[in-house]
Scaffold this motif. Sequence first.
Motif, short mmCIF file in Angstrom:
data_model
loop_
_atom_site.label_atom_id
_atom_site.label_comp_id
_atom_site.label_asym_id
_atom_site.label_seq_id
_atom_site.Cartn_x
_atom_site.Cartn_y
_atom_site.Cartn_z
N LYS A 119 -6.55 5.43 -3.54
CA LYS A 119 -6.55 6.79 -4.18
C LYS A 119 -6.05 8.22 -2.53
O LYS A 119 -6.19 7.27 -1.63
N ILE A 120 -6.04 8.81 -3.12
CA ILE A 120 -5.54 10.10 -2.22
C ILE A 120 -6.94 10.11 -0.93
O ILE A 120 -6.22 10.21 0.19
N ILE A 121 -7.72 9.52 -1.54
CA ILE A 121 -9.48 10.08 -0.38
C ILE A 121 -9.90 8.34 0.20
O ILE A 121 -10.52 8.06 -1.34
N CYS A 122 -9.86 7.64 1.34
CA CYS A 122 -10.83 6.32 1.06
C CYS A 122 -12.20 6.51 0.87
O CYS A 122 -12.99 7.56 0.47
N GLN A 123 -12.79 5.54 0.45
CA GLN A 123 -14.25 5.63 0.08
C GLN A 123 -14.91 5.43 0.90
O GLN A 123 -15.90 6.86 0.79
N ARG A 157 1.25 -1.36 0.10
CA ARG A 157 -0.05 -0.09 -0.06
C ARG A 157 1.13 1.42 -0.11
O ARG A 157 1.67 1.51 1.17
N LYS A 158 0.28 2.09 -1.10
CA LYS A 158 1.70 3.09 -0.86
C LYS A 158 0.87 4.80 -0.64
O LYS A 158 1.41 5.29 -0.19
N ASN A 159 -0.77 4.34 -0.11
CA ASN A 159 -1.49 5.88 -0.45
C ASN A 159 -1.99 5.65 1.72
O ASN A 159 -2.28 3.91 1.57
N CYS A 185 -5.28 7.46 3.23
CA CYS A 185 -6.19 8.39 2.68
C CYS A 185 -5.79 9.99 3.55
O CYS A 185 -5.38 9.96 5.03
N GLN A 186 -5.74 10.78 2.64
CA GLN A 186 -5.48 11.82 3.66
C GLN A 186 -6.56 12.95 4.55
O GLN A 186 -5.77 13.27 5.38
N ASN A 187 -7.85 12.01 4.16
CA ASN A 187 -8.74 12.28 5.30
C ASN A 187 -8.51 12.43 6.76
O ASN A 187 -7.85 12.73 7.63
N CYS A 188 -8.62 10.60 6.85
CA CYS A 188 -8.83 9.27 7.90
C CYS A 188 -7.56 8.71 7.79
O CYS A 188 -6.76 7.77 9.42
N GLY A 189 -6.48 9.09 7.09
CA GLY A 189 -4.83 8.14 7.80
C GLY A 189 -4.95 6.40 7.18
O GLY A 189 -4.13 5.75 7.57
N TYR A 190 -6.18 6.18 6.99
CA TYR A 190 -6.90 5.15 6.63
C TYR A 190 -5.57 3.98 4.68
O TYR A 190 -6.38 5.18 4.59
N PRO A 191 -6.02 3.13 5.05
CA PRO A 191 -4.94 2.58 3.47
C PRO A 191 -6.05 2.67 3.01
O PRO A 191 -7.02 2.41 3.41
N CYS A 192 -5.14 3.15 1.74
CA CYS A 192 -7.03 3.03 0.11
C CYS A 192 -5.77 3.05 -0.95
O CYS A 192 -4.49 3.20 -0.81
#
Length: 325
Positions: A311-315, A298-300, A302-309
Motif C-alpha cells: 500500500k502507500i503506508i506499510c502496516q 514490488r511497486k510500492n 512505504c512513504q513514511n519509512c521506505g520499506y517495501p509494502c
Amino acid sequence: MSDFKIFIKTGKCSSCSKSLVIQRKYNNEDLCPECFTIDIENKIYSTIKEYNLINPSDKIIVGLSGGKDSITLLYNLKKIQEKSQYSNEIIALIIDEGISNYRNKSIASAKKFCKENEIDYKIISFKERIGKTLEDIIIQKKNSNDYEYACNYCAIFRRRLLNDGAKELKGDILAVGHNLTDIAETFLMNILFKRFSLIAQKNIFEVNSSKDTNTYYIKKIKPLMKIPEEEIFLYVNIKNLTYYPSHCPYSKQDPIMRRKVLNFIQNSKNSIPDVELNLLNGYNALSHLLKKYYKIERKNYCQNCGYPCNKIICQYCSYKSVIKS
Ligand code: SF4
Ligand SMILES: [Zn+2]
Ligand SMILES: [Zn+2]
C-alpha cells in the motif's frame, strides 16, 4: 505443566539397547532420552547443512524470547559454532513488548541463559522504539472501533524491531525459533485466508536473497523447521536448559483463528502422525508452483519509512500512527 502428548514407554531404543524410550509415531522410531537429544541436535545441524542456511563467516543474530524454542536454537547454534567453522559471532536479540508478569520473567530467564552460556545479548523494547508498551496500546485501543487483537499489533511491531535490531548489530543472518508445528500452522492459516501470494513469496527451505532482503530485510533462517513442538519441549527438559515455560497471557485472551488451527493440527496427529511434515512439504511444493503465477514485483515502498509494502503506508507505520494519539 505440559500441553504436549509425549509417548514414553518401555521398549528397545532404535539406536542402542536402553529400555525406556520415547515413541515417535510419525516414523515409528523409539529412542531413549540420550539418543533422542542427539537426534534432535543432528536434525538441526543437517537442516542447516542441507539448505545452506549459514555461511562460515556469517555473524548470526538469534531472536531470543527465553521460551523453549529460541533457547533450543541458541544453545545449538552456539554448540555448532564451537565445534565447527560456522559463524564468527552469535548475539541474542531480545524484544521486550512490555507484557507485565510475562515478558519481564521470560527476559530474566533469557538473560540468565545468556550469562550461563557466555552469549552477548541486546534488548530492544516497544516502549523505547515506538513509544508505548503493548499493554499501553491495548488499554488505549480496547474500546475503540479500530481495535485489533494484541497479537496483530505485537507481531507487526516485533517483526520489524527484530529485523532492525539485527541490522543494527550488523548481523548477516537472523535465526528464529519457528518449529515444524509453527510452520504447519502458518501454512494452513495462509490457505484458509487465501494468502497465496504469501505462500509463493516464502519458500521456507531457501534463504531469501532478493534485492529487498539485502536492502531492507536481513536474511531469516528457521533451523528448527523439521522438529515438532512437543519434541522441543522434551529436548529442553531432558537437557535441563534454562527456559521460561509459561505462555503469553494474550495468546489465550484473544479468540484468534491461529489457536483453532493449532488445535486442529494437534488433534489430527492422533490419526495422521506425520501431518505436520506433510504440511511442511506441501508448503514447499505449493510455493514452487505458485511462484509462476505470482510474480514478486514490488511497486510500492512505504512513504513514511521506505520499506517495501503493498500500500502507500506499510502496516508498521500504519499501526504506529494509529497508536500515536
Ligand atoms: S501471544 Fe501475541 S501478544 Fe503474546 S507475544 Fe505472541 S504475538 Fe505477542
Ligand atoms: Zn538409545
Ligand atoms: Zn513504513
